[in-house]
Every structure is written in structure tokens, then in C-alpha cells.
Design a protein around this motif. Structure first.
Motif, PDB file in Angstrom:
ATOM      1  N   VAL A 142       0.838  -1.211   0.000  1.00 36.84           N
ATOM      2  CA  VAL A 142       0.000   0.000   0.000  1.00 36.84           C
ATOM      3  C   VAL A 142       0.869   1.257   0.000  1.00 36.84           C
ATOM      4  O   VAL A 142       0.614   2.217  -0.737  1.00 36.84           O
ATOM      5  N   VAL A 143       1.907   1.249   0.810  1.00 33.82           N
ATOM      6  CA  VAL A 143       2.809   2.407   0.863  1.00 33.82           C
ATOM      7  C   VAL A 143       3.510   2.607  -0.477  1.00 33.82           C
ATOM      8  O   VAL A 143       3.647   3.742  -0.959  1.00 33.82           O
ATOM      9  N   LEU A 144       3.946   1.542  -1.102  1.00 30.07           N
ATOM     10  CA  LEU A 144       4.604   1.657  -2.407  1.00 30.07           C
ATOM     11  C   LEU A 144       3.652   2.194  -3.476  1.00 30.07           C
ATOM     12  O   LEU A 144       4.040   3.038  -4.292  1.00 30.07           O
ATOM     13  N   VAL A 145       2.411   1.732  -3.484  1.00 32.45           N
ATOM     14  CA  VAL A 145       1.425   2.233  -4.447  1.00 32.45           C
ATOM     15  C   VAL A 145       1.157   3.717  -4.199  1.00 32.45           C
ATOM     16  O   VAL A 145       1.077   4.520  -5.143  1.00 32.45           O
ATOM     17  N   LEU A 201       4.349  10.277  -6.735  1.00 35.08           N
ATOM     18  CA  LEU A 201       5.436  10.635  -7.639  1.00 35.08           C
ATOM     19  C   LEU A 201       4.903  10.991  -9.020  1.00 35.08           C
ATOM     20  O   LEU A 201       5.324  11.997  -9.612  1.00 35.08           O
ATOM     21  N   ILE A 202       3.961  10.228  -9.524  1.00 38.84           N
ATOM     22  CA  ILE A 202       3.366  10.524 -10.836  1.00 38.84           C
ATOM     23  C   ILE A 202       2.623  11.850 -10.783  1.00 38.84           C
ATOM     24  O   ILE A 202       2.723  12.669 -11.696  1.00 38.84           O
ATOM     25  N   TRP A 203       1.845  12.093  -9.714  1.00 34.76           N
ATOM     26  CA  TRP A 203       1.128  13.376  -9.589  1.00 34.76           C
ATOM     27  C   TRP A 203       2.120  14.539  -9.539  1.00 34.76           C
ATOM     28  O   TRP A 203       1.918  15.559 -10.188  1.00 34.76           O
ATOM     29  N   TRP A 204       3.182  14.393  -8.770  1.00 34.34           N
ATOM     30  CA  TRP A 204       4.153  15.474  -8.613  1.00 34.34           C
ATOM     31  C   TRP A 204       4.851  15.787  -9.934  1.00 34.34           C
ATOM     32  O   TRP A 204       5.030  16.948 -10.284  1.00 34.34           O
TER      33      TRP A 204
END
Length: 90
Positions: free
Chosen positions: A24-27, A33-36
Motif C-alpha cells: 500500500v505504501v509503495l502504491v 510521484l506521478i502526480w508530482w
């Protein structure tokens, strides 16, 4: 040394919760990261409040369409309005 317990089913049950938590933390981190990266790509580092824009491909200057033509900038030494004239009193 060998493992004290060799019951694989019991070990799978004990490790299921932490492994799900790690997943869950990795997802979440990957989504953030993708949003940023998307936010940085959209926001960019374009200059703000520039009267003149420089075309990155040709290097030519052009007026900022949001601010009007190049000569419509704030009143400065170049384009100061003429002082009002008064007619002499007779």
C-alpha cells in the motif's frame, strides 16, 4: 543454524499484514510521484509577469497576449504621458 519453525502456512499468515502494508505504501508513493511529476510539467518554470516573451525556438521577442502589445506596459520613462497643457489666462 536452521529455522526454529518450518510451518510455511503459519509464516505466510504472520507476514501477510506487513507485506500488504508495504504494498500500500509503495502504491501511494508511486501515485504521489506521478502526480508530482505531472504538476511540475504543467507548472513549469515560465517567467511570471513578463511584458515580453522570448520564443525558445527562434529567440525572437513577442508580446504577451495576456498583457497587450509590447508598448502597452506600465508607464515608464519611455512612454510617459505628456503633461496636460493649460491655456494662458488673458
Amino acid at each position: 543454524m536452521s529455522a526454529s519453525e518450518k510451518d510455511l502456512e503459519k509464516q505466510k499468515r504472520r507476514h501477510r499484514g506487513p507485506l500488504i502494508g508495504i504494498a500500500v505504501v509503495l502504491v501511494f508513493a508511486l501515485g504521489y510521484l506521478i502526480w508530482w511529476l505531472g504538476y511540475e510539467a504543467v507548472e513549469g518554470n515560465a517567467p511570471r509577469d513578463a511584458d515580453v516573451l522570448i520564443d525558445g525556438r527562434s529567440g525572437e521577442t513577442e508580446a504577451d497576449p495576456a498583457r497587450g502589445s509590447v508598448g502597452d506596459g506600465p508607464v515608464g520613462a519611455d512612454n510617459a504621458p505628456a503633461p496636460p497643457t493649460t491655456a494662458p489666462a488673458d
